[in-house]
Design an enzyme around this catalytic site. Structure first.
Site, PDB file in Angstrom:
ATOM      1  N   TYR A   1      -3.599   8.457  -7.172  1.00 28.56           N
ATOM      2  CA  TYR A   1      -2.723   7.359  -6.739  1.00 28.56           C
ATOM      3  C   TYR A   1      -3.100   6.898  -5.339  1.00 28.56           C
ATOM      4  CZ  TYR A   1       1.436   5.219  -4.681  1.00 28.56           C
ATOM      5  OH  TYR A   1       2.278   4.367  -4.013  1.00 28.56           O
TER       6      TYR A   1
ATOM      7  N   SER B   1       0.841  -1.190   0.000  1.00 30.72           N
ATOM      8  CA  SER B   1       0.000   0.000   0.000  1.00 30.72           C
ATOM      9  C   SER B   1       0.878   1.243   0.000  1.00 30.72           C
ATOM     10  CB  SER B   1      -0.928  -0.044   1.215  1.00 30.72           C
ATOM     11  OG  SER B   1      -1.750   1.100   1.284  1.00 30.72           O
ATOM     12  N   SER B   2       0.471   2.272   0.705  1.00 33.08           N
ATOM     13  CA  SER B   2       1.231   3.511   0.808  1.00 33.08           C
ATOM     14  C   SER B   2       0.747   4.297   2.009  1.00 33.08           C
ATOM     15  CB  SER B   2       1.060   4.357  -0.460  1.00 33.08           C
ATOM     16  OG  SER B   2       1.597   5.655  -0.271  1.00 33.08           O
TER      17      SER B   2
ATOM     18  N   LYS C   1      -4.480   3.046  -3.597  1.00 35.11           N
ATOM     19  CA  LYS C   1      -3.921   2.339  -2.444  1.00 35.11           C
ATOM     20  C   LYS C   1      -4.968   2.147  -1.355  1.00 35.11           C
ATOM     21  CE  LYS C   1       0.137   1.658  -4.128  1.00 35.11           C
ATOM     22  NZ  LYS C   1       0.580   0.284  -4.467  1.00 35.11           N
TER      23      LYS C   1
END
Length: 250
Positions: A155, A140-141, A159
């Site tokens: 973006y 993920s982020s 995620k």
């Protein structure tokens, strides 16, 4: 004998950056690693060679994600080399996108096709190959939980979608003893971030200042977290979002 001896792992987007770091670490731990790449075959072969040079076993499979039939092609290539998988790491993704004001529908669709749709169907079609007691790790982020970089809105949305897959799939696969977790990196020194980190006068210092630990992360920092979740030590952790940002969200 490593902690993952006898296991087979598939890491998507493993030819460079975080994915390569993960593939190399799992290989050192004894897993046989399928090194997936989209277009850069040379880089994937270099990853395979690095794993083998360290005493591990690996093979490369090339399929461009975000295209029709991508998951089917990926598993067809995988099946040529192995008869099952124990660890699936959904790492491949598009790391940047234009801002809310600039992004068009084509770029938006491509972003979701690679970052959210592909992991969903790679996992769904891989379930029959995934052995009981296996592991799914989604990369993920930290941006899924913070608006520190709002210009990467689209973006970050991809995620967040991946995190919902992690949460709900952990319940679906739990009866088979399969754990599903998200690992969320912060700013990591890879070719994706090279322009910002090394192409500007104070990029490195700015990025380091975001972390509570005062430095920029490396692929190994993320790979070590994934290795824990992939090992037996991580057997009781599932449905979890693991902050691997170096304290960037604190």
């Amino acid at each position: 004998m490593g902690a993952l001896a006898g296991k087979t792992a598939l890491v998507t987007g493993a030819s460079r950056g975080i994915g390569r770091g993960i593939a190399e670490r799992l290989g050192r731990d004894g897993a046989r690693v399928a090194v997936h790449y989209g277009t850069n075959e040379k880089a994937a072969e270099e990853t395979v060679a690095a794993i083998e040079a360290a005493g591990g076993s690996a093979f490369a499979i090339g399929v461009e994600l975000g295209t029709p039939g991508d998951a089917e092609r990926l598993w067809a290539e995988f099946d040529r080399h192995a008869d099952g998988v124990d660890i699936l790491v959904n790492n491949a993704g598009i790391g940047t996108a234009r801002s809310f004001e600039e992004i068009g529908q084509e770029e938006y669709d491509r972003l979701f096709a690679v970052n959210a749709k592909a992991p969903f169907f790679v996992t769904r079609l891989g379930v029959d190959r995934l052995r009981d007691g296996g592991r799914v790790v989604n990369i993920s982020s930290g941006l899924a939980r913070t608006a520190v970089m709002p210009h990467l809105l689209a973006y970050s949305m991809t995620k967040a979608a991946l995190d919902v897959l992690t949460r709900d799939l952990s319940k679906v696969l739990g009866p088979r003893g399969i754990t599903v977790n998200s690992v969320a990196p912060g700013i990591i020194d890879t070719d994706n971030t090279a322009e910002f980190l090394h192409g500007t006068e104070d990029g490195q210092a700015q990025a380091a200042a975001i972390s509570a630990l005062g430095r920029v992360g490396t692929p190994a920092d993320v790979a070590d977290v994934v290795a824990f979740l992939a090992s037996d030590d991580g057997r009781w952790v599932t449905g979890h979002w693991l902050d691997a940002t170096g304290g960037s969200l604190t």
